[in-house]
Design a protein around this motif. Structure first.
Motif, PDB file in Angstrom:
ATOM      1  N   PRO A 175       2.269  46.238  40.499  1.00 20.74           N
ATOM      2  CA  PRO A 175       3.353  46.945  40.165  1.00 20.74           C
ATOM      3  C   PRO A 175       3.642  48.353  39.242  1.00 20.74           C
ATOM      4  O   PRO A 175       2.939  48.130  38.973  1.00 20.74           O
ATOM      5  CB  PRO A 175       4.758  46.160  40.011  1.00 20.74           C
ATOM      6  CG  PRO A 175       3.966  44.785  39.190  1.00 20.74           C
ATOM      7  CD  PRO A 175       2.768  44.143  39.807  1.00 20.74           C
ATOM      8  N   ILE A 176       4.264  49.396  40.441  1.00 20.26           N
ATOM      9  CA  ILE A 176       4.291  50.932  38.868  1.00 20.26           C
ATOM     10  C   ILE A 176       5.016  50.097  37.798  1.00 20.26           C
ATOM     11  O   ILE A 176       6.120  49.625  38.195  1.00 20.26           O
ATOM     12  CB  ILE A 176       4.931  51.596  39.692  1.00 20.26           C
ATOM     13  CG1 ILE A 176       4.201  52.012  41.265  1.00 20.26           C
ATOM     14  CG2 ILE A 176       5.045  52.853  38.663  1.00 20.26           C
ATOM     15  CD1 ILE A 176       4.507  53.034  42.229  1.00 20.26           C
ATOM     16  N   PHE A 177       5.186  50.385  36.487  1.00 17.99           N
ATOM     17  CA  PHE A 177       6.343  50.235  35.745  1.00 17.99           C
ATOM     18  C   PHE A 177       5.888  52.272  35.328  1.00 17.99           C
ATOM     19  O   PHE A 177       5.118  53.160  35.169  1.00 17.99           O
ATOM     20  CB  PHE A 177       5.493  50.423  34.144  1.00 17.99           C
ATOM     21  CG  PHE A 177       5.735  48.036  34.599  1.00 17.99           C
ATOM     22  CD1 PHE A 177       4.117  47.718  35.431  1.00 17.99           C
ATOM     23  CD2 PHE A 177       6.502  47.623  34.059  1.00 17.99           C
ATOM     24  CE1 PHE A 177       4.475  46.214  35.537  1.00 17.99           C
ATOM     25  CE2 PHE A 177       6.281  46.258  34.109  1.00 17.99           C
ATOM     26  CZ  PHE A 177       5.357  45.845  35.090  1.00 17.99           C
ATOM     27  N   GLU A 178       7.528  52.489  35.231  1.00 21.74           N
ATOM     28  CA  GLU A 178       7.714  53.639  34.298  1.00 21.74           C
ATOM     29  C   GLU A 178       7.550  53.885  32.904  1.00 21.74           C
ATOM     30  O   GLU A 178       7.950  52.926  31.754  1.00 21.74           O
ATOM     31  CB  GLU A 178       9.379  54.205  34.177  1.00 21.74           C
ATOM     32  CG  GLU A 178       9.267  54.352  35.869  1.00 21.74           C
ATOM     33  CD  GLU A 178       8.841  55.647  36.950  1.00 21.74           C
ATOM     34  OE1 GLU A 178       7.939  56.691  36.041  1.00 21.74           O
ATOM     35  OE2 GLU A 178       8.354  55.358  37.764  1.00 21.74           O
ATOM     36  N   VAL A 179       7.261  54.371  32.263  1.00 22.26           N
ATOM     37  CA  VAL A 179       7.064  54.657  30.951  1.00 22.26           C
ATOM     38  C   VAL A 179       7.612  55.641  29.735  1.00 22.26           C
ATOM     39  O   VAL A 179       7.909  56.853  30.510  1.00 22.26           O
ATOM     40  CB  VAL A 179       5.146  55.431  30.128  1.00 22.26           C
ATOM     41  CG1 VAL A 179       5.293  54.768  28.667  1.00 22.26           C
ATOM     42  CG2 VAL A 179       4.299  54.267  30.985  1.00 22.26           C
ATOM     43  N   PHE A 180       8.475  55.533  28.318  1.00 24.14           N
ATOM     44  CA  PHE A 180       8.913  55.952  27.885  1.00 24.14           C
ATOM     45  C   PHE A 180       8.241  56.019  26.463  1.00 24.14           C
ATOM     46  O   PHE A 180       8.095  55.019  25.961  1.00 24.14           O
ATOM     47  CB  PHE A 180      10.278  55.427  27.435  1.00 24.14           C
ATOM     48  CG  PHE A 180      10.890  55.118  28.905  1.00 24.14           C
ATOM     49  CD1 PHE A 180      11.926  56.740  29.626  1.00 24.14           C
ATOM     50  CD2 PHE A 180      10.892  54.592  29.858  1.00 24.14           C
ATOM     51  CE1 PHE A 180      12.304  56.385  31.052  1.00 24.14           C
ATOM     52  CE2 PHE A 180      11.500  54.847  31.370  1.00 24.14           C
ATOM     53  CZ  PHE A 180      12.615  56.010  31.535  1.00 24.14           C
ATOM     54  N   ILE A 197       7.105  52.543  22.733  1.00 21.83           N
ATOM     55  CA  ILE A 197       6.457  52.460  24.097  1.00 21.83           C
ATOM     56  C   ILE A 197       8.151  51.765  24.780  1.00 21.83           C
ATOM     57  O   ILE A 197       8.495  50.533  23.979  1.00 21.83           O
ATOM     58  CB  ILE A 197       4.929  52.033  24.193  1.00 21.83           C
ATOM     59  CG1 ILE A 197       4.700  53.006  23.427  1.00 21.83           C
ATOM     60  CG2 ILE A 197       5.495  52.918  25.604  1.00 21.83           C
ATOM     61  CD1 ILE A 197       3.198  52.555  23.702  1.00 21.83           C
ATOM     62  N   TRP A 198       8.626  52.266  25.283  1.00 21.17           N
ATOM     63  CA  TRP A 198       9.485  51.330  26.100  1.00 21.17           C
ATOM     64  C   TRP A 198       7.862  51.173  27.397  1.00 21.17           C
ATOM     65  O   TRP A 198       8.745  52.279  27.852  1.00 21.17           O
ATOM     66  CB  TRP A 198      10.389  52.062  26.495  1.00 21.17           C
ATOM     67  CG  TRP A 198      11.354  51.885  25.209  1.00 21.17           C
ATOM     68  CD1 TRP A 198      11.743  50.886  24.437  1.00 21.17           C
ATOM     69  CD2 TRP A 198      12.724  52.336  25.582  1.00 21.17           C
ATOM     70  NE1 TRP A 198      12.710  51.247  23.265  1.00 21.17           N
ATOM     71  CE2 TRP A 198      13.331  51.818  24.297  1.00 21.17           C
ATOM     72  CE3 TRP A 198      13.714  53.499  27.146  1.00 21.17           C
ATOM     73  CZ2 TRP A 198      14.996  52.546  24.146  1.00 21.17           C
ATOM     74  CZ3 TRP A 198      15.017  54.169  25.884  1.00 21.17           C
ATOM     75  CH2 TRP A 198      15.520  53.740  24.860  1.00 21.17           C
ATOM     76  N   VAL A 199       8.793  50.207  28.395  1.00 16.39           N
ATOM     77  CA  VAL A 199       8.221  50.069  29.741  1.00 16.39           C
ATOM     78  C   VAL A 199       8.926  49.416  29.849  1.00 16.39           C
ATOM     79  O   VAL A 199       9.820  49.049  30.222  1.00 16.39           O
ATOM     80  CB  VAL A 199       6.416  49.036  30.311  1.00 16.39           C
ATOM     81  CG1 VAL A 199       5.731  50.510  29.413  1.00 16.39           C
ATOM     82  CG2 VAL A 199       6.578  48.303  29.859  1.00 16.39           C
ATOM     83  N   VAL A 200       9.195  49.683  31.967  1.00 18.39           N
ATOM     84  CA  VAL A 200      10.134  49.236  32.595  1.00 18.39           C
ATOM     85  C   VAL A 200       9.686  49.271  33.984  1.00 18.39           C
ATOM     86  O   VAL A 200       9.256  50.743  34.446  1.00 18.39           O
ATOM     87  CB  VAL A 200      12.292  49.501  32.080  1.00 18.39           C
ATOM     88  CG1 VAL A 200      11.992  51.487  32.664  1.00 18.39           C
ATOM     89  CG2 VAL A 200      12.619  49.048  32.957  1.00 18.39           C
TER      90      VAL A 200
END
Lengths: 92, 318
Positions: free
Chosen positions: A4-9, A49-52
């Motif tokens: 799956p794809i995660f967005e990175v902050f 880092i945040w990933v969601v």
């Protein structure tokens, strides 16, 4: 089957907000964090880092941009300069 | 039909006004298709580009050179990933792109189909190939599609170290023994023309250029970028005391640019069509990586699912 794809902050330093920097594929959150560290912080770009997973993000639709954002356009009274005060007045 | 035309006019007006286009915005089908093609091929170039350089990591002459090259190759992997991500926002999956690469449906930069025969080639690649790429990529930081432009900003920040490490290698060799200098000259001889080809066919033979400029995908033509590269690079070659393998190369006072000889476009098209020295080797390496890694990806997914299931179990138990 694909990861799956995660967005990175990334928070670039304490005191600043996390900002979206991009996305990546990973099997789970843990791998997403590890990959984000390797891909997006190779030159000390971050302290946190945040990933969601992308599927958890609900986004507004550009087609609705008008009804969502245009009503704010004619509400100049929400800005300080709308209110006319004498110029000799200070600190207000 | 008239609605479609109207949308297209509006779209062009946004581009003309300098607005950026974001993934969920309406866009002409051809704009989407062109971007998927261009961004994925750019991504493939980053990934395949690791192969000729990876060839020399274990044989770098010093630890200093080795850590530099290793970091550069790692960067290329990252750059490929930024670009794949940008392409995915347009609705193509990573898997599809990988399959297009290994089946030959998608191209990558032809330069990576040339072999790296000596250590000096690593210098020449950093200096010339990354140098040419930077010229193109700096232009692309202002491209009209938001995710592509943002990926380019990130890439350009990292890329200048690549070119400097390459030039430093060349400088070391050019100032070394006669044999080392000859090695540097030989690398320049072999990489000069393929580097010029990186900018693509001449404008008159590049049917996509006009539309790409109109949509602000490109802001300069192939020939403009090529000239810019030559003008910047010749003084750098002179500083090294090396000679560019082009007898027709000459400063043109009137134009304010270097004139240069004719590129061998037959060679260019041969390599594009798959007949370069290393095309088969490169695709074989990418195919092997994909196949050898398949069980790892499957295992990681299975593990993730198991872990998730255990979490749910725990929750329901409480």
């Amino acid at each position: 089957m694909e990861y799956p794809i995660f967005e990175v902050f990334i928070r670039s330093k304490n005191g600043l907000e996390h900002r979206h920097v991009g996305s990546l594929h990973a099997a789970d959150e843990e791998m997403a964090l590890e990959n984000a560290r390797d891909v997006y912080t190779r030159r000390q770009e971050g302290v946190s880092i945040w990933v969601v997973e992308s599927k958890h993000i609900t986004a507004s639709n550009p087609e609705n941009a008008g009804e969502l954002f245009e009503p704010a356009k004619d509400k100049v009274y929400r800005h300080p300069t709308f209110y006319e005060l004498p110029i000799e007045l200070k600190h207000i | 039909m008239s609605k479609e035309i109207n949308l297209e006019e509006k779209f062009q007006a946004r581009i003309d006004a300098g607005e950026r286009i974001e993934p969920k915005d309406w866009m002409p089908a051809k704009y989407r298709k062109t971007h998927i093609r261009q961004i994925s091929q750019h991504a493939h170039s980053e990934i395949v580009g690791m192969l000729p350089e990876g060839n020399w990591i274990t044989r770098a002459p010093t630890l200093r050179r080795k850590v530099g090259l290793l970091a550069k190759v790692q960067d290329e992997a990252g750059h490929g990933l930024y670009l794949y991500s940008a392409a995915e926002t347009l609705g193509i999956s990573r898997d599809e792109m990988e399959i297009q690469l290994i089946t030959g449906k998608a191209k990558y930069s032809s330069i990576f189909n040339y072999p790296t025969l000596s250590w000096a080639d690593i210098g020449a690649i950093g200096w010339l190939v990354d140098g040419a790429a930077i010229i193109n990529q700096v232009m692309l930081t202002r491209t009209s599609f938001g995710p592509y432009a943002r990926a380019m900003v990130r890439i350009c920040k990292e890329e200048s170290f690549h070119q400097r490490q390459g030039y430093e290698i060349m400088l070391g060799l050019a100032q070394g023994t006669p044999e080392q200098k000859a090695m540097a000259q030989d690398a320049l001889n072999r990489f000069w023309w393929p580097s010029l080809m990186m900018f693509g066919p001449k404008d008159e033979d590049s049917p996509n250029t006009e539309q790409s400029v109109k949509w602000k995908i490109k802001r300069k033509t192939n020939d403009e970028l090529r000239q810019q590269f030559i003008d910047i690079t010749i003084p750098q070659a002179e500083y090294l005391g090396l000679t560019v393998p082009d007898p027709e190369l000459k400063w043109n006072e009137e134009r304010g640019h270097y004139d240069f000889g004719e590129i061998d476009w037959d060679e260019f098209w041969q390599v594009v069509k798959g007949n370069g020295p290393c095309n088969k080797e490169r695709i074989a390496a990418r195919t092997k990586a994909r196949e050898d890694g398949a069980w790892v990806r499957a295992a990681a997914l299975a593990h993730a699912e198991k872990k998730e299931a255990r979490k749910v179990e725990k929750k329901t138990a409480v």
